[in-house]
Scaffold this motif. Structure first.
Motif, mmCIF file in Angstrom:
data_model
loop_
_atom_site.group_PDB
_atom_site.id
_atom_site.type_symbol
_atom_site.label_atom_id
_atom_site.label_comp_id
_atom_site.label_asym_id
_atom_site.label_seq_id
_atom_site.Cartn_x
_atom_site.Cartn_y
_atom_site.Cartn_z
ATOM 1 N N ASN A 1 -0.474 -19.327 -5.430
ATOM 2 C CA ASN A 1 -0.432 -19.142 -3.954
ATOM 3 C C ASN A 1 -0.189 -17.699 -3.567
ATOM 4 O OD1 ASN A 1 -0.698 -21.708 -2.781
ATOM 5 N ND2 ASN A 1 1.360 -22.355 -3.236
ATOM 6 N N LEU A 2 0.207 -16.857 -4.679
ATOM 7 C CA LEU A 2 0.482 -15.499 -4.318
ATOM 8 C C LEU A 2 -0.542 -14.636 -3.661
ATOM 9 C CD1 LEU A 2 2.537 -13.248 -4.539
ATOM 10 C CD2 LEU A 2 1.599 -12.704 -6.897
ATOM 11 N N PHE A 3 -1.830 -14.611 -4.011
ATOM 12 C CA PHE A 3 -2.474 -13.633 -3.601
ATOM 13 C C PHE A 3 -3.249 -14.181 -2.136
ATOM 14 C CE2 PHE A 3 -3.138 -11.624 -7.865
ATOM 15 C CZ PHE A 3 -2.340 -10.236 -7.422
ATOM 16 N N ARG A 4 -3.539 -15.569 -2.201
ATOM 17 C CA ARG A 4 -3.772 -16.127 -1.055
ATOM 18 C C ARG A 4 -2.931 -15.926 0.125
ATOM 19 N NH1 ARG A 4 -2.715 -20.850 1.299
ATOM 20 N NH2 ARG A 4 -1.674 -21.788 -0.286
ATOM 21 N N MET A 5 -1.655 -16.079 -0.212
ATOM 22 C CA MET A 5 -0.764 -15.876 0.959
ATOM 23 C C MET A 5 -0.587 -14.509 1.403
ATOM 24 S SD MET A 5 2.217 -18.801 0.207
ATOM 25 C CE MET A 5 1.866 -20.567 0.349
ATOM 26 N N LEU A 6 -0.742 -13.538 0.384
ATOM 27 C CA LEU A 6 -0.549 -12.159 0.795
ATOM 28 C C LEU A 6 -1.831 -11.749 1.555
ATOM 29 C CD1 LEU A 6 0.696 -10.377 -2.497
ATOM 30 C CD2 LEU A 6 2.039 -10.757 -0.183
ATOM 31 N N HIS A 7 -2.873 -12.298 1.425
ATOM 32 C CA HIS A 7 -4.115 -11.829 1.991
ATOM 33 C C HIS A 7 -3.926 -12.273 3.394
ATOM 34 C CE1 HIS A 7 -7.313 -10.470 -0.331
ATOM 35 N NE2 HIS A 7 -6.867 -11.040 -1.416
ATOM 36 N N ALA A 8 -3.512 -13.580 3.730
ATOM 37 C CA ALA A 8 -3.415 -14.324 4.731
ATOM 38 C C ALA A 8 -2.339 -13.200 5.681
ATOM 39 C CB ALA A 8 -3.023 -15.581 4.835
ATOM 40 N N LEU A 9 -1.168 -12.903 5.115
ATOM 41 C CA LEU A 9 -0.125 -12.145 5.891
ATOM 42 C C LEU A 9 -0.468 -10.645 6.123
ATOM 43 C CD1 LEU A 9 3.036 -13.180 3.996
ATOM 44 C CD2 LEU A 9 2.376 -14.055 6.109
ATOM 45 N N ASP A 10 -1.361 -10.160 5.057
ATOM 46 C CA ASP A 10 -1.676 -8.796 5.391
ATOM 47 C C ASP A 10 -2.832 -8.798 6.656
ATOM 48 O OD1 ASP A 10 -1.998 -6.101 4.431
ATOM 49 O OD2 ASP A 10 -4.103 -6.549 3.257
ATOM 50 N N ALA A 11 -3.457 -9.980 6.923
ATOM 51 C CA ALA A 11 -4.516 -10.035 8.042
ATOM 52 C C ALA A 11 -4.041 -10.167 9.322
ATOM 53 C CB ALA A 11 -5.418 -10.916 7.760
ATOM 54 N N ASP A 12 -2.480 -10.505 9.247
ATOM 55 C CA ASP A 12 -1.717 -10.819 10.742
ATOM 56 C C ASP A 12 -1.068 -9.638 11.547
ATOM 57 O OD1 ASP A 12 -2.669 -13.448 10.406
ATOM 58 O OD2 ASP A 12 -0.609 -14.151 9.527
ATOM 59 N N GLY A 13 -1.312 -8.506 11.052
ATOM 60 C CA GLY A 13 -0.696 -7.583 11.885
ATOM 61 C C GLY A 13 0.887 -7.181 11.830
ATOM 62 N N HIS A 14 1.539 -7.754 10.929
ATOM 63 C CA HIS A 14 2.935 -7.613 10.630
ATOM 64 C C HIS A 14 3.307 -6.011 10.235
ATOM 65 C CE1 HIS A 14 3.561 -11.789 10.954
ATOM 66 N NE2 HIS A 14 2.604 -12.271 10.018
ATOM 67 N N SER A 15 4.450 -5.489 10.684
ATOM 68 C CA SER A 15 4.692 -4.300 10.103
ATOM 69 C C SER A 15 5.334 -4.182 8.934
ATOM 70 C CB SER A 15 6.007 -3.819 10.875
ATOM 71 O OG SER A 15 7.199 -4.490 10.922
ATOM 72 N N GLY A 16 5.414 -5.269 8.079
ATOM 73 C CA GLY A 16 5.892 -5.247 6.640
ATOM 74 C C GLY A 16 5.862 -6.768 6.255
#
Length: 321
Positions: free
Chosen positions: A281-296
């Motif tokens: 799940n690691l890279f899939r979830m990081l891709h999704a979180l990276d696209a969501d506009g969070h500060s970190g």
């Protein structure tokens, strides 16, 4: 479709027809994105200097960073590299599978020197993915295939990740769904008397040591003349800043959990604490979180046991980004 997501016009399901088409594209010097059990690879004919050079250009990859060459079976290895008894022992134990071996090139090795970045060694792998194996047999050429991402960025575990990174820079993306392992292969250097782990991955250090019945050294980072992919200090990084071993959430951060869910998590690698599930799940979830506009992105602690060491290796390099 978000602003970061490209249409997958060149992505096709794995069928006999699309595998045949992709094999012909490989033989004629084009780039093909292929699924493996680890991550999606950006493949090119490893015998063709120009084709291999296209990988470096498309990824914006430093040409001092070697590539891993994928083969359909263990019997092909001796065409290109020296298989001593240790290499034979390890290959029989773990191939096909998520392990790459760095071996000395034979005097008659026909692989492009670019895959070795000028070194006298070459990294080889026999993937366990049946889809990858079918393509390699159909192409009938060795395939250089680093992860299908821009250099230093998150690795792709779904076809959409490849489309987002490259669009029509790749002739065809063979879509076989999410990758089962989800982390790049372990890389073991057997080109010297001392076996050395160059990159942690799907095969653990403990497993390698048990088969060899000898200690395996662990290499440090190398940003100037690495012997294999995955040795650069900064790698596998999202565009959003990442923080490891986070016990608390800071304002604007997304929380990536592991183990028993806690309030405020945005995603959880494995609610049951299963490291195999977390790796997948690691890279899939990081891709999704990276696209969501969070500060970190705040990642909760993950144990270093077994596959956890490979997961934390990826996170440490991402944190340096």
């Amino acid at each position: 479709m978000t602003s970061k997501t490209r249409a997958m016009a060149n992505a096709v399901p794995m069928t006999n027809v699309t595998i045949s088409d992709a094999a012909e594209l490989l033989r004629t010097g084009h780039l093909v994105a292929l699924p493996t059990e680890t991550v999606y690879g950006l493949g090119a004919n490893a015998l063709d200097d120009t084709a291999v050079a296209k990988i470096y250009a498309a990824k914006n990859r430093p040409q001092f960073n070697p590539l891993i060459v994928h083969l359909p079976d263990i019997f092909e290895v001796s065409k290109y590299a020296v298989m001593d008894p240790r290499a034979q022992q390890i290959a029989e134990a773990f191939w096909p599978g998520p392990l790459s071996l760095v071996l000395t090139r034979t005097d008659t090795c026909a692989l492009s020197p670019l895959v070795s970045a000028g070194l006298e060694t070459v990294a080889l792998r026999v993937p366990a993915s049946e889809s990858a194996s079918r393509l390699l047999r159909a192409a009938d050429v060795p395939v250089a295939a680093p992860s299908a991402n821009k250099s230093g960025m998150l690795s792709p575990t779904e076809a959409q990740h490849v489309a987002d990174a490259f669009g029509d820079e790749v002739a065809i993306v063979l879509d076989d769904g999410p990758c089962a392992v989800g982390l790049e292969s372990t890389v073991l250097d057997l080109s010297t008397d001392q076996a050395t782990l160059l990159r942690a991955g799907g095969i653990s250090l403990e497993d390698l040591t048990e088969v060899l019945d000898k200690p395996v050294a662990i290499a440090g980072h190398d940003d100037f003349a690495p012997k294999s992919p995955g040795m650069l200090s900064r790698h596998y990084a999202p565009q959003t800043p990442l923080r490891m071993n986070a016990e608390n959430r800071e304002d604007g951060e997304a929380v990536l959990g592991f183990g028993s869910p806690v309030t405020g998590e945005h995603a959880n690698l494995s609610p049951t604490g299963d490291l195999v599930e977390a790796a997948a799940n690691l890279f899939r979830m990081l891709h999704a979180l990276d696209a969501d506009g969070h500060s970190g992105i705040a990642v909760r602690p993950i144990p270093e046991d077994g596959l956890g060491s490979a997961i934390n290796d990826r996170l440490r390099r991402a944190e340096l980004g």
